[in-house]
Design an enzyme around this catalytic site. Structure first.
Site, PDB file in Angstrom:
ATOM      1  N   HIS A 154      -4.794 -10.261 -37.981  1.00  0.00           N
ATOM      2  CA  HIS A 154      -4.991 -10.730 -36.548  1.00  0.00           C
ATOM      3  C   HIS A 154      -4.870 -12.297 -36.462  1.00  0.00           C
ATOM      4  O   HIS A 154      -5.550 -12.739 -36.991  1.00  0.00           O
ATOM      5  CB  HIS A 154      -6.334 -10.141 -36.043  1.00  0.00           C
ATOM      6  CG  HIS A 154      -6.871 -10.576 -34.593  1.00  0.00           C
ATOM      7  ND1 HIS A 154      -5.763 -10.526 -33.772  1.00  0.00           N
ATOM      8  CD2 HIS A 154      -7.892 -11.186 -34.200  1.00  0.00           C
ATOM      9  CE1 HIS A 154      -6.524 -11.272 -32.599  1.00  0.00           C
ATOM     10  NE2 HIS A 154      -7.758 -11.581 -33.143  1.00  0.00           N
ATOM     11  N   ASN A 171      -4.242 -16.197 -29.521  1.00  0.00           N
ATOM     12  CA  ASN A 171      -4.690 -14.897 -29.906  1.00  0.00           C
ATOM     13  C   ASN A 171      -4.555 -14.031 -28.797  1.00  0.00           C
ATOM     14  O   ASN A 171      -4.945 -14.035 -27.568  1.00  0.00           O
ATOM     15  CB  ASN A 171      -6.444 -15.166 -30.034  1.00  0.00           C
ATOM     16  CG  ASN A 171      -7.037 -13.850 -30.251  1.00  0.00           C
ATOM     17  OD1 ASN A 171      -6.458 -12.930 -30.211  1.00  0.00           O
ATOM     18  ND2 ASN A 171      -8.451 -14.127 -30.548  1.00  0.00           N
ATOM     19  N   CYS A 231      -9.473  -6.758 -30.432  1.00  0.00           N
ATOM     20  CA  CYS A 231      -8.629  -7.106 -31.555  1.00  0.00           C
ATOM     21  C   CYS A 231      -7.999  -6.305 -32.654  1.00  0.00           C
ATOM     22  O   CYS A 231      -7.163  -6.510 -33.267  1.00  0.00           O
ATOM     23  CB  CYS A 231      -8.870  -8.711 -31.840  1.00  0.00           C
ATOM     24  SG  CYS A 231      -9.523  -9.745 -30.486  1.00  0.00           S
TER      25      CYS A 231
HETATM   26  O1  UT7 Z   1     -10.273 -12.476 -31.843  1.00  0.00           O
HETATM   27  C1  UT7 Z   1     -11.355 -12.132 -32.046  1.00  0.00           C
HETATM   28  C2  UT7 Z   1     -12.305 -12.659 -32.647  1.00  0.00           C
HETATM   29  N1  UT7 Z   1     -12.412 -14.188 -32.285  1.00  0.00           N
HETATM   30  C3  UT7 Z   1     -12.371 -15.148 -33.121  1.00  0.00           C
HETATM   31  O2  UT7 Z   1     -12.170 -14.614 -34.487  1.00  0.00           O
HETATM   32  C4  UT7 Z   1     -12.580 -16.517 -32.888  1.00  0.00           C
HETATM   33  C5  UT7 Z   1     -13.577 -17.083 -33.734  1.00  0.00           C
HETATM   34  N2  UT7 Z   1     -14.126 -18.417 -33.368  1.00  0.00           N
HETATM   35  C6  UT7 Z   1     -13.173 -19.513 -33.514  1.00  0.00           C
HETATM   36  O3  UT7 Z   1     -12.198 -19.402 -33.614  1.00  0.00           O
HETATM   37  C7  UT7 Z   1     -13.739 -21.007 -33.491  1.00  0.00           C
HETATM   38  O4  UT7 Z   1     -15.152 -20.825 -33.506  1.00  0.00           O
HETATM   39  C8  UT7 Z   1     -13.485 -21.646 -32.094  1.00  0.00           C
HETATM   40  C9  UT7 Z   1     -12.173 -22.238 -32.113  1.00  0.00           C
HETATM   41  C10 UT7 Z   1     -13.771 -21.049 -30.742  1.00  0.00           C
HETATM   42  C11 UT7 Z   1     -14.459 -23.159 -31.795  1.00  0.00           C
HETATM   43  O5  UT7 Z   1     -14.418 -23.852 -33.220  1.00  0.00           O
HETATM   44  P1  UT7 Z   1     -15.654 -24.136 -34.020  1.00  0.00           P
HETATM   45  O6  UT7 Z   1     -15.082 -25.141 -35.216  1.00  0.00           O
HETATM   46  O7  UT7 Z   1     -16.511 -23.112 -34.338  1.00  0.00           O
HETATM   47  O8  UT7 Z   1     -16.331 -25.192 -32.924  1.00  0.00           O
HETATM   48  P2  UT7 Z   1     -17.778 -25.245 -32.572  1.00  0.00           P
HETATM   49  O9  UT7 Z   1     -17.994 -23.867 -31.297  1.00  0.00           O
HETATM   50  O10 UT7 Z   1     -18.723 -25.006 -33.425  1.00  0.00           O
HETATM   51  O11 UT7 Z   1     -17.980 -26.520 -31.624  1.00  0.00           O
HETATM   52  C12 UT7 Z   1     -17.874 -27.660 -32.125  1.00  0.00           C
HETATM   53  C13 UT7 Z   1     -17.995 -28.724 -31.143  1.00  0.00           C
HETATM   54  C14 UT7 Z   1     -18.894 -28.752 -29.973  1.00  0.00           C
HETATM   55  O12 UT7 Z   1     -19.328 -29.893 -29.776  1.00  0.00           O
HETATM   56  P3  UT7 Z   1     -20.724 -30.806 -30.280  1.00  0.00           P
HETATM   57  O13 UT7 Z   1     -21.655 -29.715 -29.946  1.00  0.00           O
HETATM   58  O14 UT7 Z   1     -20.352 -30.772 -32.185  1.00  0.00           O
HETATM   59  O15 UT7 Z   1     -20.790 -32.122 -29.673  1.00  0.00           O
HETATM   60  C15 UT7 Z   1     -18.105 -27.961 -28.945  1.00  0.00           C
HETATM   61  O16 UT7 Z   1     -18.706 -28.258 -27.747  1.00  0.00           O
HETATM   62  O17 UT7 Z   1     -16.554 -28.814 -30.548  1.00  0.00           O
HETATM   63  C16 UT7 Z   1     -16.814 -28.698 -29.010  1.00  0.00           C
HETATM   64  N3  UT7 Z   1     -15.662 -27.792 -28.421  1.00  0.00           N
HETATM   65  C17 UT7 Z   1     -14.706 -28.490 -28.014  1.00  0.00           C
HETATM   66  N4  UT7 Z   1     -14.201 -29.721 -27.977  1.00  0.00           N
HETATM   67  C18 UT7 Z   1     -13.103 -29.881 -27.478  1.00  0.00           C
HETATM   68  C19 UT7 Z   1     -15.611 -26.582 -28.188  1.00  0.00           C
HETATM   69  N5  UT7 Z   1     -14.624 -26.167 -27.818  1.00  0.00           N
HETATM   70  C20 UT7 Z   1     -13.845 -27.538 -27.747  1.00  0.00           C
HETATM   71  C21 UT7 Z   1     -12.541 -27.651 -26.981  1.00  0.00           C
HETATM   72  N6  UT7 Z   1     -12.151 -28.961 -27.049  1.00  0.00           N
HETATM   73  N7  UT7 Z   1     -11.901 -26.654 -26.693  1.00  0.00           N
END
Ligand code: UT7
Length: 332
Positions: free
Chosen positions: A255, A285, A114
């Site tokens: 980005h 993204n 990215c």
């Molecule tokens: O471009 C290069 C660099 N990339 C980035 O900068 C991406 C950085 N990361 C992110 O944007 C975020 O971490 C995500 C959008 C990928 C995820 O968001 P988050 O707030 O960090 O969620 P998390 O991974 O901590 O997950 C929280 C909860 C989990 O459930 P439990 O364990 O709390 O029950 C996940 O299983 O959300 C769940 N979850 C989802 N739920 C519904 C993860 N993905 C999804 C989804 N829909 N798509």
């Protein structure tokens, strides 16, 4: 002294839209969750017969036309991509050069995920300032749908396809020159965001397994935290080193990974909303294409004027990061 000027911008977004609603029929997610956690509402998906080079060429043709140059004046093409037409070779840049009808020029790809567009900006600047090249076409192009696992809700909700291109040219006018470009990398965080198979480092257990593991895998939450920390630190450093106040930034163009990351960095820099460029809602993204696509958006909306200062800021797999202070310097 020769300087490098950012002359023009172009971009292309494939026609097909993949909405949050449609994704919620494919994996266990909802429009509400995706919107709240990322700011993304939809992303573009290239057609099966539309390759990364095809996306890149549309963007490149626009950028060349807007630069006022004859295309034969381009003497180097650098493409940033993690989803090239072909694994290893030929490079996407060489395919684009042929489709543009350009012969005997330097053309190569780079891999900085990215952060790719900031990296190729630094390459163009260095080649021009050293006197080796005069007009460099830089392209960030991605068909990320080709390396996305549409059964993994942690990644498939984020990524989309698209391309952006810019022409960087030699100038003796320091006022229109790119001020500074920062680039950095730390392989210690490589496992946060990777495509674990398909290269010489992969296990080669079976062809099926290898194909599946060529998809992107991400430790999203850890990546998120490192992204906010790294992006903020890098931007503060480039502003301080160049004695530039954040008030002087007309357009902050980060980005487009996640609205919450952009907001956290913008708040840390005390930027007003009107300074921050956002396209994440409609394109998701698009990795190395996200910054030039965002620049193109404000250009086409008539919001980017000659002489205005842009601050670019990116972060991605590798890990890599980078920032740049760039006045918009069209010839016409
Ligand atoms: O471009 C290069 C660099 N990339 C980035 O900068 C991406 C950085 N990361 C992110 O944007 C975020 O971490 C995500 C959008 C990928 C995820 O968001 P988050 O707030 O960090 O969620 P998390 O991974 O901590 O997950 C929280 C909860 C989990 O459930 P439990 O364990 O709390 O029950 C996940 O299983 O959300 C769940 N979850 C989802 N739920 C519904 C993860 N993905 C999804 C989804 N829909 N798509």
């Amino acid at each position: 002294m020769v300087y490098a000027a950012f002359r023009s911008i172009g971009a292309y977004a494939p026609k097909k839209i993949l909405s949050n609603e449609e994704l919620s029929t494919m994996v266990d997610t909802t429009d509400e969750w995706i919107t709240k956690r990322t700011g993304i509402k939809e992303r573009r998906i290239a057609a099966d017969n539309e390759y990364t080079s095809d996306l890149g060429i549309y963007a490149a043709e626009l950028a060349i036309e807007r630069s006022g140059l004859n295309k034969d004046e381009i003497d180097m093409i650098v493409c940033a991509t993690i989803s090239p037409d072909y694994f290893c070779m030929p490079s996407t840049a060489t395919i684009i050069s042929t489709k543009l009808g350009l012969k005997n020029i330097t053309a190569f790809d780079i891999s900085a995920a990215c952060t790719g567009f900031v990296y190729i900006l630094s390459i163009a600047k260095a080649f021009i300032e050293s006197g080796m090249k005069k007009n460099v076409l830089i392209i960030g192009a991605e068909k990320l749908s080709s390396i996305t696992d549409y059964s993994d809700r942690g990644t498939c909700i984020l990524f989309g396809d698209g391309a952006g291109a810019a022409v960087i040219s030699a100038t003796d006018n320091k006022d229109e020159a790119i001020i500074d470009v920062h680039t950095g990398a730390d392989g210690a965080y490589a496992d946060l965001l990777m495509t674990p198979n398909g290269g010489s480092g992969s296990a080669h257990d079976s062809l099926d397994q290898e194909a599946a593991n060529c998809f992107m895998q991400m430790k999203g939450n850890e990546t998120f935290k490192v992204a906010v920390r790294t992006l903020t630190k890098d931007v503060v450093e480039i502003l301080n080193e160049n004695n530039i106040n954040s008030e002087s930034i007309k357009h902050f163009i980060p980005h487009q990974a996640n609205y919450r990351i952009i907001k956290a960095v913008g708040d840390a820099l005390k930027l007003r909303e009107d300074q921050v460029v956002l396209t994440v809602e409609k394109y998701g993204n698009t990795s190395g294409a996200s910054i030039p696509m965002a620049i193109n958006d404000i250009y086409e909306q008539g919001r980017l004027k000659k002489g205005e200062l842009m601050l670019l800021d990116a972060f991605g797999g590798g890990l890599t990061w980078g920032s740049a202070l760039v006045p918009f310097s069209p010839l016409k």
